[in-house]
Motif scaffolding. Structure first.
Motif, PDB file in Angstrom:
ATOM      1  N   PHE A 167     -54.772 -27.235  11.172  1.00 15.40           N
ATOM      2  CA  PHE A 167     -54.926 -28.674  10.953  1.00 15.40           C
ATOM      3  C   PHE A 167     -55.707 -29.290  12.097  1.00 15.40           C
ATOM      4  N   PHE A 168     -56.597 -30.209  11.767  1.00 13.00           N
ATOM      5  CA  PHE A 168     -57.100 -31.146  12.763  1.00 13.00           C
ATOM      6  C   PHE A 168     -56.626 -32.521  12.322  1.00 13.00           C
ATOM      7  N   THR A 169     -55.753 -33.152  13.121  1.00  6.92           N
ATOM      8  CA  THR A 169     -55.247 -34.478  12.771  1.00  6.92           C
ATOM      9  C   THR A 169     -55.968 -35.509  13.619  1.00  6.92           C
ATOM     10  N   ASP A 170     -56.831 -36.277  12.970  1.00  3.36           N
ATOM     11  CA  ASP A 170     -57.609 -37.325  13.642  1.00  3.36           C
ATOM     12  C   ASP A 170     -56.801 -38.618  13.575  1.00  3.36           C
ATOM     13  N   THR A 171     -56.040 -38.888  14.641  1.00  2.00           N
ATOM     14  CA  THR A 171     -55.140 -40.043  14.577  1.00  2.00           C
ATOM     15  C   THR A 171     -55.889 -41.370  14.598  1.00  2.00           C
ATOM     16  N   SER A 172     -57.181 -41.364  14.906  1.00  2.54           N
ATOM     17  CA  SER A 172     -57.910 -42.632  14.956  1.00  2.54           C
ATOM     18  C   SER A 172     -58.101 -43.233  13.569  1.00  2.54           C
ATOM     19  N   VAL A 173     -57.911 -42.451  12.504  1.00  2.04           N
ATOM     20  CA  VAL A 173     -58.044 -43.001  11.149  1.00  2.04           C
ATOM     21  C   VAL A 173     -56.717 -42.999  10.393  1.00  2.04           C
ATOM     22  N   CYS A 174     -55.635 -42.729  11.097  1.00  3.43           N
ATOM     23  CA  CYS A 174     -54.325 -42.769  10.439  1.00  3.43           C
ATOM     24  C   CYS A 174     -53.945 -44.218  10.163  1.00  3.43           C
ATOM     25  N   ILE A 175     -53.476 -44.503   8.948  1.00  2.00           N
ATOM     26  CA  ILE A 175     -53.032 -45.861   8.625  1.00  2.00           C
ATOM     27  C   ILE A 175     -51.509 -45.931   8.492  1.00  2.00           C
ATOM     28  N   GLY A 176     -50.833 -44.890   8.958  1.00  2.00           N
ATOM     29  CA  GLY A 176     -49.376 -44.949   9.026  1.00  2.00           C
ATOM     30  C   GLY A 176     -48.685 -45.045   7.687  1.00  2.00           C
ATOM     31  N   CYS A 177     -49.279 -44.537   6.615  1.00  3.17           N
ATOM     32  CA  CYS A 177     -48.697 -44.709   5.288  1.00  3.17           C
ATOM     33  C   CYS A 177     -47.531 -43.767   5.023  1.00  3.17           C
ATOM     34  N   LYS A 178     -47.401 -42.699   5.806  1.00  3.46           N
ATOM     35  CA  LYS A 178     -46.320 -41.718   5.672  1.00  3.46           C
ATOM     36  C   LYS A 178     -46.378 -40.908   4.373  1.00  3.46           C
ATOM     37  N   ALA A 179     -47.502 -40.901   3.704  1.00 10.18           N
ATOM     38  CA  ALA A 179     -47.628 -40.056   2.508  1.00 10.18           C
ATOM     39  C   ALA A 179     -47.436 -38.600   2.892  1.00 10.18           C
ATOM     40  N   CYS A 180     -47.842 -38.236   4.099  1.00 11.25           N
ATOM     41  CA  CYS A 180     -47.682 -36.860   4.572  1.00 11.25           C
ATOM     42  C   CYS A 180     -46.208 -36.491   4.644  1.00 11.25           C
ATOM     43  N   GLU A 181     -45.377 -37.380   5.144  1.00 18.27           N
ATOM     44  CA  GLU A 181     -43.948 -37.089   5.254  1.00 18.27           C
ATOM     45  C   GLU A 181     -43.360 -36.847   3.868  1.00 18.27           C
TER      46      GLU A 181
END
Lengths: 867, 313
Positions: free
Chosen positions: B28-42
């Motif tokens: 995985f490369f997780t680019d936190t600069s474009v995360c919108i905190g939606c938690k769909a991943c969780e």
């Protein structure tokens, strides 16, 4: 947008990655603000002043896209000399009748058209408000003659451009700072960014959702945005426009094929018992005789709809069963109905995927209304609060409702979820996407289609031997949808085919709404959807991947009308038909082929040349000139000034919300003078200046959503994976307010209005900030509205705090701004809660027979009431 | 020096584990600069892997009510509110009436503030809200794997690290070994659980559930080499546009775990996100430790011998 449309928001992030600048204007710093380049906090309810300030900036500094404005808007049109602007009447326009609180709009008309037949008579405005006919006008473009007086130099003192300029002259940067709480430097930064990024080479898109619509001036909010975008030449152009995000999945579909009292499919108006007594009156009203535009064929749309409903029984002799259509007799809106329920005037209620006990304004009124029915049918995925209010609602705890004595018989029927049925979703771009059924519903769960089809079938069977004339309307309904499967599920594709429309003679599907006829030879369930089943192919089911087509992606799903993706795209080319610039090329006139061409379906007659000028006696489609991009407007132009169609003014005007801590400092008229109010003991309103005791509720509250939950919580509070992400009802407060009211982070607080006290856990956050408005500091708090008594995570409902105050044009409630008090600790429970709220009402001077002074123009406009 | 079965240093873990001709290493490369905190991943992770819900707890850590990775949270979105700008963002709260004493009452009641200790309480002008989706790092040198006594933890052909729940005996050695505090034992059944990088989906040529669900492509899945190149370009782009605090984390194969199979682009120090600044695989020093122990034993033995010899005289 990131909170409520996270998947759609990926395209904003994509634009950002390609260099787009994102500006977010909101009372609260949200997950959208976190990734915006600029965040502008502003006072909830002050957006017309904010946008008006930008309009003023554009006009004063001549930053408008002049060629576009002159050619494509009504900027040059001369307004009647009888018109008097709000600046001269302390916030009212000419023609106001304080008795009915409505306008006679004849003085608003274009010069030379006063006394024109149409919607200008004063008696109708009251009916218009009752029947939310503003919505009809908005989509119809209103009725004015097609030829008007114009001054294309924009110098005539009564041309729209000058009228607009005078109207917004008060909306200076200093005014914006004082009224909205936005510092001048920040405000001017937004003005400059917006204006510089508009014009031939660049376009700016305006995105909004229910944070704008849910106000007593909601429609004017959007009008202000539209005016600004028209002035800057952003409408009908790629990367521009006004993008209206909606409130939840497929709600666009639920206004296109409506479940609204005032509309029929395709935004045809529901007939009114007086105005539309006969079929001809109905058709004439819709088709605006003598106007430009495609509404001239409204007779074909209406009659084809009647043929869809009543089939062979609908003939030219009986006016196609027009008499079977119900008639409006007044306000049948949901809020009036709730108050009617409380008074015992309504016997039964169907709720399908709707949870008004939590999701509608004035929760107590909703629940008390539902407690006074003969029967209530609730279809949902879970036992939502609107089904269980009689046993566990807040009124049971206070003693207002005794379960054993509640007379309503509640039927709960389990519903199939969206993966357990097929059909279309229509989303915000007017895009229809067909969804397949993935699994069979379990147990007794059924789709809406199944429910209504079989309900109708059973009602028809019960009435089969009736000789009553009133039962013919049901008995003659065409109801022969094919069914399949072990549960006799009706065919959704058959319904979509009927919506598309077909020729009666051979059932061949129609390709375009231009093929609909007014002679009974066609069926059309919804004229704007005609084409979704063109050639017998379910166009909404198309899924060509974007890697295999251009950016317009016309082969994914189907957009109405006619699979046109960008509306008014004629405006993407100049009056001669050439793109405004190479960079913003979209549609253009191909001289050699004699047609409009480009990546989209032209929103214009394909072969009409830019040089076409209509003969003087032309009407309807033939009256549209080659440079009239706004083909649904009666004069073919974008309206900077709306001579008809709106009940509260031809131009947007800053009015304070129905509940505000501040006196309107721009005009003496405090709030929207034409707003719909319900002065009822069940619907008290907090006092606002100039009423005294407004400081009993000194703070502003606003409500919205969290990504983790869904609307009234029926689809998220009951799901453990979602409930655990946001496991408690909370209120967001600034550290400054926490200090002032001794609120502890993660402790309890309760928010109080004249309606209710709602408790919540406290989230102290730097993201909430106090503002300086009218030279004093004001605090805003924010509440999510997802909570109720049911499910895995429970809590008080924020909507219990709201009163019912509606926009007059479309009857939407003001749920985005109100005043309140905030106190630490939990609220009282049981009957003590009623006493607690009653005490607030007493101190605020809110009595049972409250008379709100709505018309305040002409009184001294002083700033801020003292503490 | 890196040799077969090294416990440190750069390494391609799948061939080193004995796979012949494995596919390219995945991560995985997780680019936190474009995360919108939606938690769909969780949610997607829990749905796919049938991970139980882990309680309705309002933690008050901004919008983070998950808290940390654990046996029942294999993706965790952190939210950090800071009174700092991102890049050249204009200060959103400039000229606003913030700071203590704003309002009708001015006693300072010592409320727990949301600003970092030591930060100025006198008004605030900047605001940024960092969001980041954390996950098991699938380390090149995975301490959990090294210490597992049953062989439950194993290295897959994709270079990822997976627990086999039917073998795990719940000893918990892996829990104390992990330098990131990722793996944990599930209270209801005692076994150790963690992210599998959706091993079953990889075998079916699908991307992991979290990457599939992420709407903004913050979570990117693919060949680790390619992801590292992409990350370098993204870092350059961000720093070039004024976001100078942007940095990569877990990308360096010379770090204490030999680089991570799941690495990140962060906008602040790792500690701000709850990540260890200098993670070291706890077994890295084993050879040294054995050498020291051996030397100590030898010295002990030698001393004992000398003592006897001395005593005889």
């Amino acid at each position: 947008m990131a909170e409520a449309h996270p998947v759609g928001f990926q395209w904003v992030m994509e634009a950002k990655a390609r260099g787009a600048k994102v500006i977010h204007v909101d009372p609260r710093f949200t997950r959208t603000s976190a990734v915006a380049d600029t965040f502008v906090p502003l006072r909830a309810g002050s957006d017309v002043a904010f946008l008006g300030g930008i309009i003023n900036y554009v006009l004063q500094n001549e930053r408008d896209f002049r060629e576009y404005v002159v050619a494509y808007t009504n900027a040059a049109t001369i307004v009647s000399e009888d018109f008097v602007d709000a600046s001269d009447l302390d916030g009212l326009f000419s023609g106001f009748d304080p008795e009915t609180r409505t306008y006679d709009t004849s003085s608003w008309q274009y010069a030379g058209t006063e006394g024109h037949e149409g919607d200008a008579s004063s008696g109708e405005s009251h009916t218009d408000r009752e029947t939310a006919s503003g919505l009809q006008h908005e989509s119809h473009g209103g009725a004015t003659p097609s030829q008007t007086q114009r001054d294309e130099t924009l110098q005539h003192p009564r041309c729209v451009y000058q009228v607009l300029k005078r109207h917004f002259a008060r909306y200076t940067a200093e005014t914006v700072e004082r009224v909205c709480g936005v510092p001048q430097e920040t405000f001017l930064e937004v003005c400059e960014a917006w204006a510089s990024n508009s014009g031939r080479e660049r376009t700016t898109m305006l995105v909004y959702s229910v944070g704008w619509t849910q106000h007593t001036t909601g429609v004017q909010y959007i009008r202000t945005g539209a005016i600004l975008q028209l002035l800057l030449g952003n409408v009908g152009r790629p990367g521009g426009g006004v993008m209206a995000l909606r409130g939840h999945a497929s709600i666009q579909g639920s206004t296109d094929i409506p479940t609204l009292f005032d509309l029929l499919p395709g935004y045809l108006p529901m007939p009114h018992h007086e105005q539309h007594e006969t079929l001809q009156m109905w058709v004439d009203d819709m088709s605006h005789l003598g106007q430009k535009g495609f509404w001239s064929d409204a007779g074909a749309y209406g009659i084809s709809l009647l043929k869809a409903y009543w089939g062979e029984a609908a003939t030219v002799e009986n006016d196609y069963c027009y008499d079977y259509l119900p008639r409006m007799t007044g306000d049948h809106g949901t809020y009036q109905q709730v108050l009617d329920m409380i008074e015992g005037k309504i016997s039964g209620y169907f709720l399908l995927g709707q949870n008004p006990a939590v999701g509608s304004a004035n929760g107590k009124a909703q629940r008390l209304g539902m407690a006074n029915l003969d029967w209530l049918v609730v279809r949902d995925l879970f036992l939502i609060e609107s089904a269980t209010f009689w046993q566990d609602g807040p009124e049971v705890a206070t003693g207002e409702l005794v379960p054993e004595q509640c007379r309503t018989e509640v039927f709960f029927l389990p519903a199939a979820s969206h993966v357990e049925k097929e059909g279309t979703f229509t989303q915000t771009q007017r895009l229809l996407q067909w969804r397949e059924k993935a699994v069979e519903p379990e147990g007794d769960c059924r789709s809406e289609l199944w429910f209504f089809y079989h309900l109708g079938r059973m009602v028809k069977e019960r009435l089969a031997d009736s000789t009553q004339r009133r039962d013919r309307a049901v008995l003659d309904l065409v109801w022969d949808y094919p069914t399949h499967g072990v549960h006799d599920e009706p065919s959704a594709e058959a319904v979509l085919m009927e919506i598309n429309g077909y020729r009666v003679a051979d059932r061949s599907p129609l390709t375009s709404f231009t093929e609909l006829r007014d002679d009974g030879s066609t069926v059309g369930g919804c004229w704007i959807y005609t084409g979704v089943y063109a050639d017998g192919v379910n166009q909404a089911a198309r899924r060509t991947p974007r890697s295999e087509q251009d950016a317009v992606a016309s082969e994914w799903g189907w957009a109405w009308p006619a699979n046109r993706r960008l509306l008014y795209n004629r405006a993407s080319a100049d009056p001669e038909g050439r793109p405004w610039s190479e960079r913003k090329k979209y549609m253009w006139w191909e001289e050699g082929k004699g047609e409009w061409t480009g990546p989209d379906v032209p929103d214009f007659e394909r072969n009409k040349a830019p040089s076409y000028r209509a003969p003087d006696d032309a009407s309807g489609v033939a009256a549209i000139n080659g440079d009239d991009p706004f083909i649904m407007q009666s004069d073919g132009k974008g309206w900077l000034y709306a001579p008809v169609g709106l009940l509260d003014g031809p131009m947007p005007t800053h009015y304070e919300a129905a509940e505000s801590p501040f006196r309107n400092s721009i005009y003496g008229q405090q709030g929207n003078p034409t707003r719909k109010v319900y002065e009822d003991a069940a619907n008290p309103t907090n006092p606002s200046p100039p009423q005294p005791y407004a400081d009993v509720f000194p703070f502003i509250f606003t409500t919205s959503r969290l990504t983790e939950h869904h609307t009234a919580g029926g689809m998220s509070r009951y799901v453990e994976y979602l409930a655990e992400l946001q496991p408690a009802m909370f209120v967001e407060v600034s550290p400054e307010l926490a200090q002032e009211r001794a609120l502890e982070h993660l402790g309890w607080a309760h928010v109080v209005t004249a309606r209710a006290a709602v408790e919540a856990r406290v989230l102290v956050t730097d993201r909430m900030v106090p503002l300086r408005v009218e030279n004093r500091v004001v605090h805003q708090v924010w509440l999510p509205y997802h909570w109720g008594q049911g499910g895995l995570t429970t809590g008080d409902s924020a909507n219990d705090l709201l009163s019912i105050n509606l926009d007059p044009n479309v009857l939407i409630q003001e749920s985005k701004v109100g005043t309140c008090d905030v106190r630490p600790g939990r609220r009282p429970t049981g009957p003590a809660l009623l006493d607690y709220v009653a005490d607030y009402r007493r101190r605020a001077g809110v009595a049972g027979d409250q008379r709100i002074p709505i018309v305040t123009a002409g009184q001294t406009s002083t700033s801020a009431e003292g503490h | 020096m890196v040799s077969r079965n090294s416990l440190s240093g750069p390494l391609d873990p799948a061939p080193d584990a004995g796979y012949v001709d494995p596919p390219a290493r995945k991560g995985f490369f997780t680019d936190t600069s474009v995360c919108i905190g939606c938690k769909a991943c969780e949610v997607a992770c829990k749905e796919w892997n049938d991970v139980p819900a882990d309680g309705l707890n309002l933690l008050g850590m901004s919008f983070d009510n998950t808290g940390s990775l654990g046996a029942d949270s294999w993706r965790h979105v952190a939210f950090i509110e800071q009174s700092r700008p991102i890049g050249e963002q204009s200060p959103p709260f400039q000229d606003l009436p913030t700071g203590p004493g704003m309002g009708t009452e001015s006693q300072f009641l010592g409320m727990p503030g949301s600003t970092l200790p030591g930060a100025s309480q006198d008004g605030r002008t900047d605001m940024r809200w960092l969001m980041a989706s954390d996950v098991c790092k699938h380390c090149t040198h995975a301490a959990c794997l090294d210490v597992c006594p049953t062989g439950s933890l194993f290295r897959t052909e994709f270079g990822t690290v997976v627990v086999q729940p039917d073998i795990c005996n719940g000893c918990g050695y892996c829990v104390s070994a992990c330098p990131y505090g990722v793996i944990d034992r599930r209270e209801t059944d005692g076994r150790a659980w963690k992210c599998t990088l959706c091993y079953d989906r990889l075998k079916g040529d699908l991307e992991p559930a979290c990457a599939k669900a992420c709407p903004t492509d913050s979570i990117q899945y693919g060949d680790l080499d390619e992801l590292r190149e992409r990350a370098d370009r993204r870092l350059e782009q961000l720093q070039g546009s004024g976001v100078t605090e942007a940095r990569l984390y877990g990308h360096d194969e010379n770090d204490g775990v030999g680089g991570d199979g799941a690495f990140f682009l962060l906008l602040d120090e790792p500690e701000v996100y709850g990540l260890p600044p200098d993670p070291v695989v706890t077994t890295r020093d084993l050879p040294d430790m054995w050498r020291h122990a051996g030397l100590a034993a030898a010295v002990m033995a030698a001393s004992a011998v000398l003592a006897f010899i001395g005593a005889r005289r």
